[in-house]
Write a protein that holds these residues in place. Structure first.
Motif, mmCIF file in Angstrom:
data_model
loop_
_atom_site.group_PDB
_atom_site.id
_atom_site.type_symbol
_atom_site.label_atom_id
_atom_site.label_comp_id
_atom_site.label_asym_id
_atom_site.label_seq_id
_atom_site.Cartn_x
_atom_site.Cartn_y
_atom_site.Cartn_z
ATOM 1 N N CYS A 101 0.842 -1.201 0.000
ATOM 2 C CA CYS A 101 0.000 0.000 0.000
ATOM 3 C C CYS A 101 0.877 1.250 0.000
ATOM 4 N N CYS A 104 -0.390 3.486 3.496
ATOM 5 C CA CYS A 104 -0.073 3.111 4.881
ATOM 6 C C CYS A 104 1.114 2.154 4.976
ATOM 7 N N CYS A 141 -4.562 0.002 -0.354
ATOM 8 C CA CYS A 141 -5.182 -1.147 0.317
ATOM 9 C C CYS A 141 -6.656 -0.849 0.669
ATOM 10 N N CYS A 144 -7.383 1.863 3.200
ATOM 11 C CA CYS A 144 -7.028 3.244 2.817
ATOM 12 C C CYS A 144 -7.959 3.817 1.741
HETATM 13 ZN ZN LIG Z 1 -3.182 1.275 3.202
#
Ligand SMILES: [Zn+2]
Ligand SMILES: [Zn+2]
Length: 146
Positions: A101, A104, A141, A144
């Protein structure tokens, strides 16, 4: 000893004997933390994890331990495009790729026989024998993008 990592400790003991490494309980505790995390960790993340278990070691010892595992071929260091250096366990006979990701930093693993097959085909068409491959997909992801 957790049964799951019996192969790991056998391989490590063999390596330690061959290279005349002293067995230190500190190193064993650090490695236990690493194995329990089942994650892709940077050295300072492992350092923090070890600290939360009340084990008092310096960052240099963490690096030394990770380097020993790397030299033993049991751990692999990956430099990700987001500039993280993550260490992960090398499991014999088990290959996986990563999806990461960009927001994050979460890292998931996957394994696809279709991708594997297709890579062999592409390489074969170009006249190559495949030795290994490394695939990283970068994306956002589920946590997120909701
Ligand atoms: Zn993420
Ligand atoms: Zn992985």
């Amino acid at each position: 000893m957790i049964e799951e990592y019996k192969w790991f400790w056998e391989a490590f003991d063999q390596y330690a004997q061959k290279n005349h490494l002293k067995n230190t309980s500190q190193r064993k505790l650090i490695i236990d933390c690493f194995l329990d995390s089942k994650a892709h960790l940077e050295a300072d993340e492992l350092y923090n994890l070890v600290k939360t278990r009340g084990i008092n070691v310096g960052l240099a010892t963490i690096y030394r331990t990770l380097n020993t595992l790397k030299a033993a071929g049991l751990v692999q260091l990956r430099l990700l495009d987001d500039n993280r250096n993550v260490y992960e366990l090398v499991e014999p006979g088990f290959h996986h790729d990563h999806i990461i990701c960009t927001q994050c930093g979460r890292i998931d693993e996957f394994s696809s026989s279709e991708i594997k097959k297709y890579q062999l085909k592409v390489a074969g068409n170009l006249g190559y024998f495949v030795k290994y491959h490394k695939l990283e997909i970068y994306g956002v992801c589920p946590a997120c993008h909701k």
